[in-house]
Design a protein around this motif. Structure first.
Motif: not given
Length: 229
Positions: A120-145
Motif C-alpha cells: 500500500q505504501n509503495e502504491a501511494i509513493a508511486e502514485f504521488n510520483q506519477s502525479m508530480m510528473a503529470l503536474f509538472g507537464e501541466l505546469h509547463q503548458e500553463h507557463l507557456k500560456l
C-alpha cells in the motif's frame, strides 16, 4: 509755302500723336503681357506645390496603409498564437485528467487494495510520483500560456487586459481544483467514500463553464480590436 509747311506740321503732329499713343498702348500691352506671364508663373508654382503635396499625401497614405496592414497581421498572428497555446493547454489538461490519469489510478487502486501495508505504501509513493510528473507537464503548458498572455498585454486594450486577468485567475483556480481532485482520489477517505469528491466536481464544472465564457468574450474583443486598426 506756308500752307505746305502747315500741312507738314499737321501731319507730323498726327504722326507724333500716333506714335505717342502707340507707345503708350505698347507699354500697356507689355505690362499686360508681363502680368499674364507672372500669373502663369504663379499658376505653375501653385500647380507644382499642390502636385508635390498630393504626391506626399499619396505616399503617406500608402505608408499608412502598409503600416496598418503590418500592424493588423502582427496583431492577428499574436492573437492566433494565444488561442493555439490556450487550446494546447486544454488538450494537455484533458490528456492528463482523462487519458493518462485513468491507468495510473487503476494501478494505484489495484495495489492499494492489497492487504499489505508495504504494498500500500509503495502504491501511494508511486502514485504521488506519477502525479508530480503529470503536474509538472501541466505546469509547463500553463507557463507557456502565461508567457504568451503577458505578450498579448503589450498590444491589448484595457478591456482585453481585464478579460485576460479573468482568464488567468480562473485557469489557475481550475488547475488547483483539478489537482485537489486527483490528490483526493488517492486518499483512503475517497476509497471509503467516493461522494466526498462531489463538491470539487461541481466546482470544476462551474469553473470550466466560466473559462469558456471568458474565452468567448476574449475572442470577440480581439475581433473588435483588429477591426479598429
Amino acid at each position: 509755302m506756308e500752307y505746305i509747311i502747315g500741312l507738314i506740321l499737321f501731319l507730323l503732329g498726327i504722326a507724333a500723336g500716333y506714335f505717342v499713343a502707340y507707345g503708350k498702348e505698347k507699354g500697356k500691352n507689355h505690362a499686360l503681357k508681363e502680368d499674364i506671364e507672372s500669373l502663369e508663373e504663379q499658376k505653375q508654382q501653385v500647380q507644382i506645390k499642390y502636385t508635390k503635396e498630393i504626391e506626399e499625401l499619396k505616399k503617406n497614405n500608402v505608408l499608412d496603409v502598409e503600416l496598418r496592414k503590418h500592424r493588423y497581421e502582427d496583431k492577428k498572428n499574436q492573437f492566433a498564437k494565444f488561442f493555439t497555446l490556450l487550446d494546447e493547454f486544454h488538450a494537455k489538461s484533458n490528456e492528463i485528467f482523462i487519458e493518462r490519469f485513468g491507468p495510473i489510478y487503476s494501478k494505484f487502486k489495484e495495489n492499494y487494495l492489497v492487504d499489505d501495508v508495504s504494498t500500500q505504501n509503495e502504491a501511494i509513493a508511486e502514485f504521488n510520483q506519477s502525479m508530480m510528473a503529470l503536474f509538472g507537464e501541466l505546469h509547463q503548458e500553463h507557463l507557456k500560456l502565461t508567457t504568451e498572455t503577458n505578450s498579448i498585454r503589450l498590444i491589448s486594450s484595457s478591456v482585453l487586459d481585464g478579460l485576460l486577468d479573468e482568464l488567468t485567475a480562473n485557469v489557475g483556480e481550475a488547475t488547483n481544483t483539478a489537482q485537489e481532485m486527483l490528490k483526493m482520489m488517492a486518499s483512503p477517505e475517497f476509497l471509503a467514500d467516493q461522494t466526498i469528491l462531489s463538491p470539487l466536481q461541481v466546482n470544476a464544472e462551474d469553473q470550466g463553464q466560466t473559462i469558456i465564457s471568458i474565452r468567448d468574450n476574449i475572442r470577440k474583443q480581439m475581433k473588435v480590436e483588429l477591426d479598429q486598426i
